[in-house]
Design a protein around this motif. Structure first.
Motif, PDB file in Angstrom:
ATOM      1  N   GLU A  78       4.868   8.090 -11.586  1.00  0.00           N
ATOM      2  CA  GLU A  78       3.970   7.319 -12.619  1.00  0.00           C
ATOM      3  C   GLU A  78       4.489   5.641 -12.009  1.00  0.00           C
ATOM      4  O   GLU A  78       3.800   5.098 -12.797  1.00  0.00           O
ATOM      5  CB  GLU A  78       5.434   7.652 -14.083  1.00  0.00           C
ATOM      6  N   VAL A  79       5.427   5.617 -11.702  1.00  0.00           N
ATOM      7  CA  VAL A  79       6.202   4.100 -11.005  1.00  0.00           C
ATOM      8  C   VAL A  79       4.736   3.547  -9.901  1.00  0.00           C
ATOM      9  O   VAL A  79       4.414   2.644 -10.759  1.00  0.00           O
ATOM     10  CB  VAL A  79       7.615   4.098 -10.243  1.00  0.00           C
ATOM     11  N   LYS A  80       4.455   4.017  -9.260  1.00  0.00           N
ATOM     12  CA  LYS A  80       3.656   4.078  -8.043  1.00  0.00           C
ATOM     13  C   LYS A  80       1.875   4.292  -8.703  1.00  0.00           C
ATOM     14  O   LYS A  80       1.415   3.031  -8.495  1.00  0.00           O
ATOM     15  CB  LYS A  80       2.924   5.422  -7.313  1.00  0.00           C
ATOM     16  N   SER A  81       1.989   4.852  -9.979  1.00  0.00           N
ATOM     17  CA  SER A  81       1.009   4.431 -10.686  1.00  0.00           C
ATOM     18  C   SER A  81       0.672   3.316 -11.601  1.00  0.00           C
ATOM     19  O   SER A  81      -0.475   2.945 -11.544  1.00  0.00           O
ATOM     20  CB  SER A  81       0.916   5.583 -12.337  1.00  0.00           C
ATOM     21  N   MET A  82       1.966   2.582 -12.335  1.00  0.00           N
ATOM     22  CA  MET A  82       2.323   2.001 -12.907  1.00  0.00           C
ATOM     23  C   MET A  82       1.684   0.349 -12.127  1.00  0.00           C
ATOM     24  O   MET A  82       1.191  -0.921 -12.118  1.00  0.00           O
ATOM     25  CB  MET A  82       3.350   1.402 -13.627  1.00  0.00           C
ATOM     26  N   ILE A  83       2.329   0.708 -10.416  1.00  0.00           N
ATOM     27  CA  ILE A  83       2.633  -0.506  -9.846  1.00  0.00           C
ATOM     28  C   ILE A  83       0.710  -0.396  -9.348  1.00  0.00           C
ATOM     29  O   ILE A  83      -0.016  -1.849  -9.028  1.00  0.00           O
ATOM     30  CB  ILE A  83       3.488   0.121  -8.498  1.00  0.00           C
ATOM     31  N   SER A  84       0.080   0.543  -9.032  1.00  0.00           N
ATOM     32  CA  SER A  84      -1.486   0.369  -9.011  1.00  0.00           C
ATOM     33  C   SER A  84      -2.242  -0.279  -9.911  1.00  0.00           C
ATOM     34  O   SER A  84      -3.133  -1.008  -9.443  1.00  0.00           O
ATOM     35  CB  SER A  84      -1.964   2.065  -8.474  1.00  0.00           C
ATOM     36  N   ASN A  85      -1.779  -0.017 -10.638  1.00  0.00           N
ATOM     37  CA  ASN A  85      -2.694  -0.244 -12.030  1.00  0.00           C
ATOM     38  C   ASN A  85      -1.975  -2.218 -12.103  1.00  0.00           C
ATOM     39  O   ASN A  85      -3.537  -2.623 -12.651  1.00  0.00           O
ATOM     40  CB  ASN A  85      -1.986   0.048 -13.961  1.00  0.00           C
ATOM     41  N   PHE A  86      -1.017  -1.943 -12.095  1.00  0.00           N
ATOM     42  CA  PHE A  86      -0.475  -3.748 -12.262  1.00  0.00           C
ATOM     43  C   PHE A  86      -0.880  -4.522 -10.637  1.00  0.00           C
ATOM     44  O   PHE A  86      -1.919  -5.771 -11.268  1.00  0.00           O
ATOM     45  CB  PHE A  86       1.462  -4.136 -12.027  1.00  0.00           C
ATOM     46  N   GLN A  87      -1.644  -4.214  -9.978  1.00  0.00           N
ATOM     47  CA  GLN A  87      -2.045  -4.542  -9.283  1.00  0.00           C
ATOM     48  C   GLN A  87      -3.858  -4.942  -9.132  1.00  0.00           C
ATOM     49  O   GLN A  87      -4.033  -5.920  -8.602  1.00  0.00           O
ATOM     50  CB  GLN A  87      -1.897  -3.385  -7.787  1.00  0.00           C
ATOM     51  N   ALA A  88      -4.105  -4.261  -9.630  1.00  0.00           N
ATOM     52  CA  ALA A  88      -5.224  -3.500 -10.175  1.00  0.00           C
ATOM     53  C   ALA A  88      -5.750  -5.239 -11.010  1.00  0.00           C
ATOM     54  O   ALA A  88      -6.621  -5.480 -11.192  1.00  0.00           O
ATOM     55  CB  ALA A  88      -6.234  -2.649 -10.717  1.00  0.00           C
ATOM     56  N   ASP A  89      -5.456  -5.016 -11.863  1.00  0.00           N
ATOM     57  CA  ASP A  89      -4.569  -5.842 -12.704  1.00  0.00           C
ATOM     58  C   ASP A  89      -5.267  -7.259 -11.878  1.00  0.00           C
ATOM     59  O   ASP A  89      -5.462  -8.237 -13.271  1.00  0.00           O
ATOM     60  CB  ASP A  89      -4.027  -5.683 -14.666  1.00  0.00           C
ATOM     61  N   ILE A  90      -4.113  -7.253 -11.898  1.00  0.00           N
ATOM     62  CA  ILE A  90      -3.612  -8.900 -10.762  1.00  0.00           C
ATOM     63  C   ILE A  90      -4.362  -9.118  -9.614  1.00  0.00           C
ATOM     64  O   ILE A  90      -4.968 -10.639  -9.713  1.00  0.00           O
ATOM     65  CB  ILE A  90      -2.337  -8.686 -10.727  1.00  0.00           C
ATOM     66  N   ASN A  91      -5.386  -8.631  -9.320  1.00  0.00           N
ATOM     67  CA  ASN A  91      -5.843  -8.378  -8.034  1.00  0.00           C
ATOM     68  C   ASN A  91      -7.360 -10.007  -8.579  1.00  0.00           C
ATOM     69  O   ASN A  91      -7.945 -10.723  -7.635  1.00  0.00           O
ATOM     70  CB  ASN A  91      -6.506  -7.503  -7.432  1.00  0.00           C
TER      71      ASN A  91
END
Length: 127
Positions: A78-91
């Motif tokens: 879940e943490v990995k998924s949250m980090i990848s979602n955050f990166q996708a949102d911020i890129n």
């Protein structure tokens, strides 16, 4: 003779001690044996109960260990998924900021070149 007196005193003392202990004993020999058997059976049943409870604690610990490893595994995913979602949102924001920085840098370069170009024109016109 002294040895004989010591032997007689010892025999009288042992006999008297045994007589006093028999007369003051709270239970008879059979009752004492029965009491000791009952006590040993109680102790044995308590030890068996402790073994059973120890096994229950061991099984509970192993179950908790297994469940916690599953939870931590899921939590890690879940943490990995949250980090990848955050990166996708911020890129996109990062790319937009980089573009704005490049535009500002280009404008600053052009302003500097215009100023240096105007300075050269002023110098050329003064000559």
């Amino acid at each position: 003779m002294k040895l004989k007196n010591i032997g007689v005193g010892f025999a009288v003392g042992v006999t008297g001690g045994m007589l006093i202990s028999f007369l003051n004993a709270p239970k008879s020999g059979k009752e004492l044996q029965q009491s000791l058997k009952t006590g040993s059976n109680d102790l044995k049943s308590q030890m068996d109960q402790l073994k059973i409870e120890g096994e229950e604690i061991k099984n509970s610990f192993l179950k908790t260990k297994h469940e916690s490893s599953e939870v931590f595994s899921t939590l890690g995913d879940e943490v990995k998924s949250m980090i990848s979602n955050f990166q996708a949102d911020i890129n996109p924001n990062i790319e937009r900021l980089q573009s704005n920085i490049e535009n500002i840098s280009n404008k600053a370069d052009s302003a500097v070149s215009e100023m240096t170009g105007d300075s050269k024109k002023d110098e050329d016109s003064k000559e």
